[in-house]
Design an enzyme around this catalytic site. Sequence first.
Site, PDB file in Angstrom:
ATOM      1  N   SER A 143      17.999 -30.695  13.390  1.00 28.01           N
ATOM      2  CA  SER A 143      17.090 -29.841  12.618  1.00 28.01           C
ATOM      3  C   SER A 143      17.157 -30.267  11.159  1.00 28.01           C
ATOM      4  O   SER A 143      18.190 -30.768  10.695  1.00 28.01           O
ATOM      5  CB  SER A 143      17.500 -28.375  12.741  1.00 28.01           C
ATOM      6  N   TYR A 156      24.156 -22.426  12.670  1.00 25.29           N
ATOM      7  CA  TYR A 156      23.137 -23.282  13.281  1.00 25.29           C
ATOM      8  C   TYR A 156      23.071 -24.631  12.566  1.00 25.29           C
ATOM      9  O   TYR A 156      23.094 -25.695  13.197  1.00 25.29           O
ATOM     10  CB  TYR A 156      21.779 -22.585  13.218  1.00 25.29           C
ATOM     11  N   ALA A 158      25.332 -26.070  10.694  1.00 22.03           N
ATOM     12  CA  ALA A 158      26.572 -26.841  10.869  1.00 22.03           C
ATOM     13  C   ALA A 158      26.637 -27.461  12.262  1.00 22.03           C
ATOM     14  O   ALA A 158      27.063 -28.609  12.420  1.00 22.03           O
ATOM     15  CB  ALA A 158      27.781 -25.934  10.634  1.00 22.03           C
ATOM     16  N   LYS A 160      24.121 -28.314  14.131  1.00 15.24           N
ATOM     17  CA  LYS A 160      23.135 -29.388  14.204  1.00 15.24           C
ATOM     18  C   LYS A 160      23.555 -30.582  13.342  1.00 15.24           C
ATOM     19  O   LYS A 160      23.201 -31.729  13.643  1.00 15.24           O
ATOM     20  CB  LYS A 160      21.761 -28.872  13.775  1.00 15.24           C
TER      21      LYS A 160
END
Length: 247
Positions: A143, A156, A158, A160
Amino acid sequence: MLLQGKNAVITGCLKGIGRSTMDTFAENGANIWACCQYGSDEFNQHIHDLIERNNIWITPLYFDLLEPEQIKKALKTIRETKLPVDILVNIAGMTQDALFHMMTMEQMKKIFEVNFFSQMLLTQSITKFMVRRGSGSVINISSISAIDGNPGQLAYSASKAAIIGATKTLSAELAASGIRVNVVAPGVIKTEMTENLPSHVLEKLMISSDLKHMGLPNEVSDVILFLASDLSSFITGQIIRVDGGIG
């Protein structure tokens, strides 16, 4: 057809980018193990239609990414077919947005389990199949928040970012075995996940975007198709943003 006769494992096929990737791969001749947490009558009918329309096979595999034993059972099913795996696309993921001081360690661990550790378990097993054949393509979905950061998405972002780090290392480790590993980092894509974003967050992102609108799932799956195909035969270890020019 860019993937004629290729066999692919795709996670997160029930909806969003995963569903679009399954459709795109099927339309390009790939056979698919379609991985989801659960199924539905609509999903089964959709698979049936793809099979009939494209003359390929699709095998649904249902498992919970929080349950390693379920993942291992699905991997055993793939292994027992004795068919080659040419492509792995790790798409399934989750987010649980909250400001850092409001998030529990249990929530963080759950997000990492789904977004990182389960992906590594799948990748470790499937790339062993690929090593024996001396070829393969792995596409991981990260992302732009892993690169740019985003308030309220620490866990989220971290998790990704960990996917990006793993991809960089795996691309170096597996290159000698003919396996390419790349990352696609989507921006704001019109899926159920982005529907839950607060309107002020979406507005801020759209203002910072050159194209000034959300992307569509097929605009991501087309890039995944490119990375899975021989058109990208000299590309590995790369992060490709699909974000409409955010930043």
